[in-house]
Design a protein around this motif. Structure first.
Motif, PDB file in Angstrom:
ATOM      1  N   UNK A 186       0.855  -1.208   0.029  1.00 52.19           N
ATOM      2  CA  UNK A 186       0.058  -0.046  -0.029  1.00 52.19           C
ATOM      3  C   UNK A 186       1.002   1.205   0.159  1.00 52.19           C
ATOM      4  N   UNK A 187       0.779   2.030  -1.065  1.00 47.24           N
ATOM      5  CA  UNK A 187       1.424   3.210  -1.275  1.00 47.24           C
ATOM      6  C   UNK A 187       0.643   4.345  -0.200  1.00 47.24           C
ATOM      7  N   UNK A 188       1.680   5.608  -0.022  1.00 49.96           N
ATOM      8  CA  UNK A 188       1.047   6.659   0.837  1.00 49.96           C
ATOM      9  C   UNK A 188      -0.151   7.415   0.055  1.00 49.96           C
ATOM     10  N   UNK A 189      -0.953   7.726   0.660  1.00 47.38           N
ATOM     11  CA  UNK A 189      -2.210   8.426   0.177  1.00 47.38           C
ATOM     12  C   UNK A 189      -2.039   9.663  -0.255  1.00 47.38           C
ATOM     13  N   UNK A 190      -0.876  10.047  -1.163  1.00 45.54           N
ATOM     14  CA  UNK A 190      -0.571  11.235  -1.660  1.00 45.54           C
ATOM     15  C   UNK A 190      -0.333  11.226  -3.192  1.00 45.54           C
ATOM     16  N   UNK A 191      -0.676  12.541  -3.587  1.00 44.19           N
ATOM     17  CA  UNK A 191      -0.743  12.768  -5.127  1.00 44.19           C
ATOM     18  C   UNK A 191       0.704  12.483  -5.749  1.00 44.19           C
ATOM     19  N   UNK A 192       1.630  12.653  -4.875  1.00 43.09           N
ATOM     20  CA  UNK A 192       2.915  12.348  -5.245  1.00 43.09           C
ATOM     21  C   UNK A 192       3.164  10.923  -5.431  1.00 43.09           C
ATOM     22  N   UNK A 193       2.597  10.073  -4.756  1.00 39.04           N
ATOM     23  CA  UNK A 193       2.786   8.484  -4.875  1.00 39.04           C
ATOM     24  C   UNK A 193       2.203   8.109  -6.122  1.00 39.04           C
ATOM     25  N   UNK A 194       0.924   8.627  -6.400  1.00 37.38           N
ATOM     26  CA  UNK A 194       0.238   8.400  -7.897  1.00 37.38           C
ATOM     27  C   UNK A 194       1.289   8.537  -8.924  1.00 37.38           C
ATOM     28  N   UNK A 195       1.817   9.762  -8.811  1.00 38.60           N
ATOM     29  CA  UNK A 195       2.669  10.254  -9.937  1.00 38.60           C
ATOM     30  C   UNK A 195       3.858   9.181 -10.038  1.00 38.60           C
ATOM     31  N   UNK A 196       4.324   8.912  -8.997  1.00 38.04           N
ATOM     32  CA  UNK A 196       5.304   7.932  -8.951  1.00 38.04           C
ATOM     33  C   UNK A 196       4.968   6.557  -9.595  1.00 38.04           C
ATOM     34  N   UNK A 197       3.857   5.941  -9.230  1.00 41.76           N
ATOM     35  CA  UNK A 197       3.336   4.724  -9.509  1.00 41.76           C
ATOM     36  C   UNK A 197       2.833   4.823 -10.987  1.00 41.76           C
ATOM     37  N   UNK A 198       2.428   6.011 -11.564  1.00 45.39           N
ATOM     38  CA  UNK A 198       2.192   6.066 -13.041  1.00 45.39           C
ATOM     39  C   UNK A 198       3.600   6.145 -13.914  1.00 45.39           C
ATOM     40  N   UNK A 199       4.634   6.579 -13.323  1.00 42.71           N
ATOM     41  CA  UNK A 199       5.693   6.584 -14.084  1.00 42.71           C
ATOM     42  C   UNK A 199       6.879   5.389 -13.825  1.00 42.71           C
ATOM     43  N   UNK A 200       6.396   4.358 -13.102  1.00 49.13           N
ATOM     44  CA  UNK A 200       7.303   3.201 -12.509  1.00 49.13           C
ATOM     45  C   UNK A 200       7.574   2.240 -13.922  1.00 49.13           C
ATOM     46  N   UNK A 201       7.980   2.836 -14.698  1.00 50.40           N
ATOM     47  CA  UNK A 201       8.157   2.097 -16.082  1.00 50.40           C
ATOM     48  C   UNK A 201       9.337   0.650 -15.670  1.00 50.40           C
ATOM     49  N   UNK A 202       9.030  -0.224 -16.133  1.00 45.15           N
ATOM     50  CA  UNK A 202      10.057  -1.526 -15.890  1.00 45.15           C
ATOM     51  C   UNK A 202       9.727  -2.192 -14.471  1.00 45.15           C
ATOM     52  N   UNK A 203       8.788  -1.640 -13.580  1.00 45.18           N
ATOM     53  CA  UNK A 203       8.274  -2.275 -12.581  1.00 45.18           C
ATOM     54  C   UNK A 203       6.829  -2.655 -12.309  1.00 45.18           C
ATOM     55  N   UNK A 204       6.091  -1.938 -12.981  1.00 48.55           N
ATOM     56  CA  UNK A 204       4.470  -1.970 -13.053  1.00 48.55           C
ATOM     57  C   UNK A 204       4.135  -2.329 -14.546  1.00 48.55           C
ATOM     58  N   UNK A 205       3.585  -3.371 -14.404  1.00 46.95           N
ATOM     59  CA  UNK A 205       3.037  -4.091 -15.761  1.00 46.95           C
ATOM     60  C   UNK A 205       1.666  -3.422 -16.167  1.00 46.95           C
ATOM     61  N   UNK A 206       0.948  -3.177 -15.283  1.00 43.62           N
ATOM     62  CA  UNK A 206      -0.526  -2.789 -15.576  1.00 43.62           C
ATOM     63  C   UNK A 206      -0.984  -1.665 -14.646  1.00 43.62           C
ATOM     64  N   UNK A 207      -1.674  -0.618 -14.801  1.00 41.24           N
ATOM     65  CA  UNK A 207      -2.458   0.080 -13.716  1.00 41.24           C
ATOM     66  C   UNK A 207      -3.951   0.121 -14.138  1.00 41.24           C
TER      67      UNK A 207
END
Length: 413
Positions: A173-194
């Motif tokens: 579970x990531x922090x409930x922040x806008x910054x965490x959302x941005x990092x998740x959406x930019x995690x190329x190579x780690x996240x296969x699908x959002x």
């Protein structure tokens, strides 16, 4: 990237999950369900802390609220997912080429799935159960409104994983922040699908911002068309259920479209809504038909059509033909769920053929658009896009495939 270590750990955990057997996964899911049953007080206390910060008049309040009954349902849904056949390792296609190469297309996990969601703590359990069953690790990014509930729920899941020797990074579970959302959406190579679940604003932001693949679960602007050949008693039951079963969910009715020849039936159709204090925003012809007796009536503006109300509110639009109803849906619908009420088979089939939505109903309420109701177990979202999954997304929809090729030393000319 501050969360890089988290992403690395989840990626590593996803590779370990691929080695587990289906029986091992099912045993852990059942253990999580047992933990939910035994920890009601703990979960509800965390949920109460979230509820205390939200206005009770907010349409999101009902989405946020947990109860003993809802926790029982969540536990049962988790057991149900465990009981379903595994979608992994299925041979989807198989052939042997003329040169002797044997090809198989086999279902496999995506790897790491990120979910961004708002004030719906039940999603934490739904996502975990579906992802774990399919061998996917998951990264959860909940909203601040449900942060206490989400953190307590993930902690309970982690306790079960530790007991079974499973890497807790399988669900993070990531922090409930806008910054965490941005990092998740930019995690190329780690996240296969959002997969985003929430308001149109959230979904638009994810689609426009993400550098990783996205499946849209669009906002639900839902219409029901009462045709000139529609049954009034059926319409009363369908409209009431679609609008008021749960007003805060994406399959709830937003606009009743009525054929002008049936305006005399509008009062009868709307009578049950009055008992639920539903405010109706009606166009001029519908307003005239209702003004003498419907107690919660307003004049509709152009902004009231195409609105996802998520409240005890609904628009009514009058049309003179099926084609006009189809045009309204094409203009204002969101591609989620649409319904026609009619006894005319040809009209119903034309409606189902022409409406561009993930789920198109004939004489049944849109409240059935739900993974569990479709017999899929829980759901990870309702996809409104056309590329890949569409409609309720469950186990099969969060798997991909790879080709396995067996040879005997062949080489290509």
């Amino acid at each position: 990237m501050e969360l890089k270590e988290t992403f690395e750990n989840v990626k590593a955990a996803s590779r370990k999950l691929a080695l587990m057997t289906n029986d091992e996964r099912n045993a852990i899911l059942c253990a999580v369900a047992d933990a939910i049953d035994s920890q009601h007080e703990r979960i509800l206390a965390a949920n109460a802390a979230d509820l205390a910060k939200m206005d009770t008049a907010s349409p999101l309040y009902d989405r946020l609220r947990l109860s003993d009954s809802r926790l029982n349902d969540i536990a049962n849904d988790t057991r149900n997912v465990a009981s379903l056949p595994s979608p992994l390792g299925r041979t989807l296609r198989e052939k042997t080429l003329a040169n002797g190469l044997h090809l198989r297309r086999v279902s496999v996990p995506f790897g790491v799935i990120g979910i961004i969601y708002e004030a719906r703590p039940n999603v934490t359990y739904d996502v975990f159960s579906l992802c774990f069953k399919t061998g996917n690790a998951c990264i959860l990014k909940g909203g601040k409104d449900a942060d206490c509930s989400n953190r307590e729920s993930v902690e309970i899941i982690h306790e079960v994983l530790v007991q079974h020797g499973i890497d807790t990074s399988a669900v993070s579970l990531l922090p409930a922040t806008h910054e965490a959302t941005g990092e998740l959406l930019s995690a190329v190579g780690y996240i296969d699908l959002v997969i985003p679940r929430g308001s149109k604003r959230l979904i638009d932001f994810v689609r426009d911002t993400a550098k990783v693949p996205v499946i849209e679960t669009g906002a639900g602007v839902v219409n029901t068309y009462f045709d000139e050949a529609g049954n009034v008693e059926m319409a009363k039951a369908i409209v009431l259920n679609a609008k008021t079963r749960r007003v805060s969910v994406c399959n709830a009715l937003d606009c009743l479209i009525i054929h002008s020849s049936r305006l005399k039936s509008l009062q009868s159709i709307c009578d049950p809504l009055a008992a639920k204090n539903v405010i109706i925003y009606a166009d001029e012809r519908a307003y005239t038909a209702l003004k003498q007796s419907y107690p919660y009536l307003e004049h509709a503006t152009s902004d009231d059509f195409g609105r996802e109300w998520m409240d005890y509110k609904m628009a009514v639009r009058t049309v003179d033909s099926l084609d006009a109803a189809l045009e309204h849906i094409a203009h204002y619908g969101s591609g989620h769920s649409e319904c026609i009420i009619t006894d005319d088979v040809a009209t119903a089939r034309k409606f189902q053929q022409m409406v561009d939505a993930a789920c198109v109903y004939w004489n049944a309420p849109t409240s059935f658009t739900d993974g569990a109701q479709f017999g899929l177990g829980a759901e990870i979202g309702i996809s409104t896009q056309k590329l890949g999954a569409r409609g309720p997304m469950a186990l099969e929809e969060i798997c991909t495939y790879k080709w396995l090729i067996d040879g005997e030393g062949q080489v290509r000319n």
